[in-house]
Every structure is written in C-alpha cells, then in structure tokens.
Design a protein around this motif. Structure first.
Motif, short mmCIF file in Angstrom:
data_model
loop_
_atom_site.label_atom_id
_atom_site.label_comp_id
_atom_site.label_asym_id
_atom_site.label_seq_id
_atom_site.Cartn_x
_atom_site.Cartn_y
_atom_site.Cartn_z
N ILE A 207 -2.79 -17.65 -41.33
CA ILE A 207 -1.50 -17.89 -40.47
C ILE A 207 -0.63 -16.52 -40.82
CG2 ILE A 207 0.50 -19.19 -39.67
CD1 ILE A 207 -1.38 -21.55 -39.59
N ARG A 208 -0.36 -16.39 -42.33
CA ARG A 208 0.77 -15.62 -42.74
C ARG A 208 0.24 -14.26 -42.64
NH1 ARG A 208 2.11 -18.83 -48.23
NH2 ARG A 208 3.49 -20.65 -47.30
N ASP A 213 -5.44 -16.06 -33.56
CA ASP A 213 -4.83 -17.31 -32.94
C ASP A 213 -5.59 -18.71 -33.65
OD1 ASP A 213 -7.33 -17.46 -31.99
OD2 ASP A 213 -6.80 -17.16 -30.12
N ASP A 214 -4.99 -19.84 -33.20
CA ASP A 214 -5.25 -21.15 -33.63
C ASP A 214 -6.77 -21.35 -33.47
OD1 ASP A 214 -2.63 -21.54 -34.21
OD2 ASP A 214 -2.32 -23.23 -32.72
N ARG A 232 1.40 -24.20 -38.31
CA ARG A 232 2.40 -23.16 -37.95
C ARG A 232 3.66 -23.63 -37.88
NH1 ARG A 232 -0.07 -18.22 -36.05
NH2 ARG A 232 -2.34 -18.39 -35.55
N ARG A 233 3.66 -24.67 -37.38
CA ARG A 233 5.18 -25.33 -37.11
C ARG A 233 5.76 -25.73 -38.61
NH1 ARG A 233 2.57 -28.15 -32.77
NH2 ARG A 233 2.38 -29.85 -34.45
N ARG A 235 5.47 -23.80 -41.22
CA ARG A 235 5.95 -22.34 -41.92
C ARG A 235 7.35 -22.18 -41.96
NH1 ARG A 235 3.28 -17.41 -39.54
NH2 ARG A 235 4.64 -16.45 -41.13
#
Length: 235
Positions: A207-208, A213-214, A232-233, A235
């Motif tokens: 993600i970083r 995408d997911d 993601r939320r 982070r």
C-alpha cells in the motif's frame, strides 16, 4: 426384574444371601437402592411394586398364574426415625390382618426394607448382611473393605473396583486425547496467526510503496479486499 432362591425373601435378606443370579420360578422381585427420602416415598414404592403384579397377566390368563412380587428397598437414610423404631432396621411388610397379624391374606405382595445406616449403627447382623451393608456404605474406603471376608461380597467389591478402574482409565484417555487436540489446535492457530501477520505486513508495504489497488494486493497476499481496505484506512 431380579429373583432370589427358594427360601422366603425376608429370610434371605436377613441372612445377607441375596442372589439375583438364580431366578426363582414362582417369584418376581424388585430391588432398589435409594439415597433420598421423598415425601411420597410410601406411595411411590407401592406404586412401582404393584406395577410388577399388574404387568404379569395378559388376556386369557388365570389369576393363579400370578407370581408373588417381592420388593427389596435398600435405603441410605432412616425411614422410621421415631424413638420406638430406632432399635429396628430390617422391615418386612405384607398384607396381614390388623387384629391377628399371624393371619396373612396371601403371598402376592411383600415389601422388605433395609435402613442401611441404622442397620450399621445397631450392628448384631448376620455376617453376610453386615458385609453387604459395609460394601454399600464404604466401598471407597480401603480400610473398611479390607476386613470383609464374605466371599460373595468380596467378588462384588472386586468387580466394582474393576469397573471403577475402567471408568478412570477411560477418563484419563479422554483427558490425554483432549490435551493432544488442544495442543494441535494451538499450534495451528499460532502458525496461522504468524502467517496472517506476515501477510498483513506485506500488504501494508505494498500500500505504501506501490500503486496497486485493493484487488491486486489481495491477489498477491491472500488477504480479502475488505482487509486491504481496512489497512488503507488505518494508514
């Protein structure tokens, strides 16, 4: 249904030679051991004893085909506790005339009661009956049972110990089996937790550091898209 030998049931009980292994051709016997005194004890005992009589005949049978029914109730409490009854622990109830007790209506129904605790207190019992009472009351006490010399009681005690040993062996086997299952489950959960933590860390790094995408990260890590979205939320 259990049966006795050829003598009268009350005589067999008093002698301690109760042997249900040898059926009597003309008697049916019902043996109970009771540990709690119920308010309706007398009614209950009479009811179930009478059922043994009522269940014998079928349509077309004659009354002469009825077998006398003998009840033997071994009580782990004092049924007759009044002062005038404290010197007696063995009781035999039959259908007799109130004015002339020596006159018995018949032999169809008889209830014998042994008050175990009282009998033990009073003592002066035939050796065999005393041995059986000791077995009923103290079978888990080695010191008490070591003094038993009656052959029949010793056989019953040895059988009881064997059954108890089998129960304990089964219990220990179950405990061991359950422990193995629990250990395997804990190891599995630890491995899965470690694997899950590793995959979560990989997903966080992706993600970083990537623009995937997911769905793409989910395909690589094995985590669900919902789990990726939650990461993601966070982070």
């Amino acid at each position: 249904m259990l049966c006795f030998g050829s003598r009268g049931a009350d005589a067999e009980i008093r002698s301690g030679r109760i042997d249900p292994r040898h059926p009597h051709p003309i008697r049916r016997n019902r043996i109970e051991m009771q540990v709690r005194r119920l308010r309706g004890w007398s009614a209950r005992s009479t009811y179930y004893l009478a059922k043994v009589i009522c269940g014998q005949l079928v349509a077309g049978d004659t009354y002469e085909q009825l077998c006398p029914v003998i009840g033997i109730h071994l009580l782990d409490f004092d049924l007759f506790s009044a002062a005038e009854h404290r010197d007696q622990a063995l009781w035999c109830f039959e259908m007799r005339d109130a004015q002339r007790p020596s006159v018995r209506l018949g032999s169809e129904l008889q209830l014998n009661i042994v008050e175990l605790k009282k009998a033990e207190r009073l003592g002066k019992l035939p050796p065999a009956l005393s041995a059986w009472i000791t077995l009923f009351e103290h079978w888990q006490e080695e010191d008490s049972m070591s003094n038993i010399t009656d052959a029949d009681t010793r056989r019953a005690y040895d059988k009881l110990k064997s059954l108890s040993a089998d129960d304990e062996a089964r219990r220990l086997a179950f405990v061991r089996e359950r422990a193995l299952h629990d250990e395997a489950q804990l190891l599995l959960e630890a491995r899965e937790e470690g694997h899950d933590n590793a995959q979560r860390q990989i997903a966080i790094n992706m993600i970083r550091q990537t623009s995937l995408d997911d769905a793409g990260i989910s395909a690589i890590t094995g985590l669900s898209p919902e789990q990726i979205a939650e990461l993601r939320r966070q982070r």
